[in-house]
Design an enzyme around this catalytic site. Structure first.
Site, short mmCIF file in Angstrom:
data_model
loop_
_atom_site.label_atom_id
_atom_site.label_comp_id
_atom_site.label_asym_id
_atom_site.label_seq_id
_atom_site.Cartn_x
_atom_site.Cartn_y
_atom_site.Cartn_z
N CYS A 132 8.16 1.00 -4.62
CA CYS A 132 8.62 0.50 -4.47
C CYS A 132 9.98 0.67 -5.04
CB CYS A 132 7.68 -1.09 -5.37
SG CYS A 132 6.32 -0.96 -4.57
N CYS B 169 5.59 0.59 -9.83
CA CYS B 169 5.11 1.08 -8.19
C CYS B 169 5.96 2.29 -8.18
CB CYS B 169 5.08 -0.02 -7.24
SG CYS B 169 5.28 0.64 -5.99
#
Length: 181
Positions: free
Chosen positions: A73, A70
Site C-alpha cells: 500500500c 502494508c
C-alpha cells in the site's frame, strides 16, 4: 611565504561555508519532508472522497482497502495519488482503512481478503472488477479508462501475489454485520 590565509579572510570563508551548510541542510530536510508527506498513504487518504459521498454519486468509484502497515500500500501511494490527480474529476477515489472497524460491513460486502485490494464500481455502484496486491500504474490507468468509458475492465480480476495477508476481524459478540438475530 606563509600559506595560511589572513584572520579576516579565514573568518569570511568559514562564515560562507557555515551559511552554505545551513542552506543545504534546510533544503535536504524540507525536500525529504515534503516528499514523504506528499506521497504517503496519509496524503492519499486526506484527498480521497468519503465512502458515503462516493456511493451517493453517479460517478464511477475505485475503492482501495489498505492499512498503514502494508508495504505494498505504501509503495503504491505515489502512483495512486498521481492517478487520483489525473482522474479525480471523473472517478471517485475512496480509501478504507481495514484497521478501522467502521468498515467491517464493506470488508464483508466486497469480500476483501488481501490488501491492497481495489474494487472498481460503475456509476450505478455495481462491481466491475477487483485487483489485489501491487498493481502497476499503467494497469490501474487502463482499468480507470475502461471504467470511465463504461467498458469491461481489461484487468478485472488481477491478483499479483504481492499482497499483505488480511483476515477481517469479527465483532466481539461473534456476529457478522448482516446477522439479525
Amino acid at each position: 611565504m606563509d600559506s595560511q590565509p589572513s584572520q579576516p579572510a579565514a573568518k569570511t570563508r568559514n562564515l560562507i561555508i557555515a551559511i552554505a551548510a545551513i542552506i543545504l541542510a534546510a533544503a535536504l530536510f524540507f525536500g525529504i519532508k515534503l516528499d514523504s508527506q506528499g506521497n504517503s498513504l496519509g496524503a492519499l487518504a486526506k484527498t480521497a472522497t468519503s465512502y458515503e459521498v462516493a456511493i451517493a454519486s453517479d460517478k464511477p468509484t475505485m475503492i482501495e482497502f489498505y492499512a498503514d502497515w502494508c508495504a505494498s500500500c505504501q509503495a503504491m501511494a505515489k502512483d495512486n495519488l498521481a492517478l487520483e490527480r489525473e482522474y479525480g474529476d471523473r472517478v471517485n477515489f475512496v480509501m478504507l482503512n481495514v484497521d478501522n472497524n467502521k468498515w467491517l460491513p464493506e470488508l464483508e460486502q466486497y469480500n476483501v481478503d488481501g490488501i491492497p485490494e481495489f474494487v472498481f464500481l460503475d456509476g450505478a455502484k455495481n462491481t466491475q472488477g477487483t485487483a489485489i496486491g501491487t498493481v502497476p500504474k499503467q494497469i490501474m490507468a487502463e482499468n480507470l479508462e475502461a471504467l470511465i468509458a463504461g467498458n469491461d475492465l481489461p484487468h478485472a480480476q488481477l491478483v499479483d501475489g504481492n499482497a499483505s495477508q488480511f483476515n477481517a476481524p469479527k465483532p466481539a459478540d461473534n456476529t457478522a454485520p448482516r446477522d439479525h438475530g
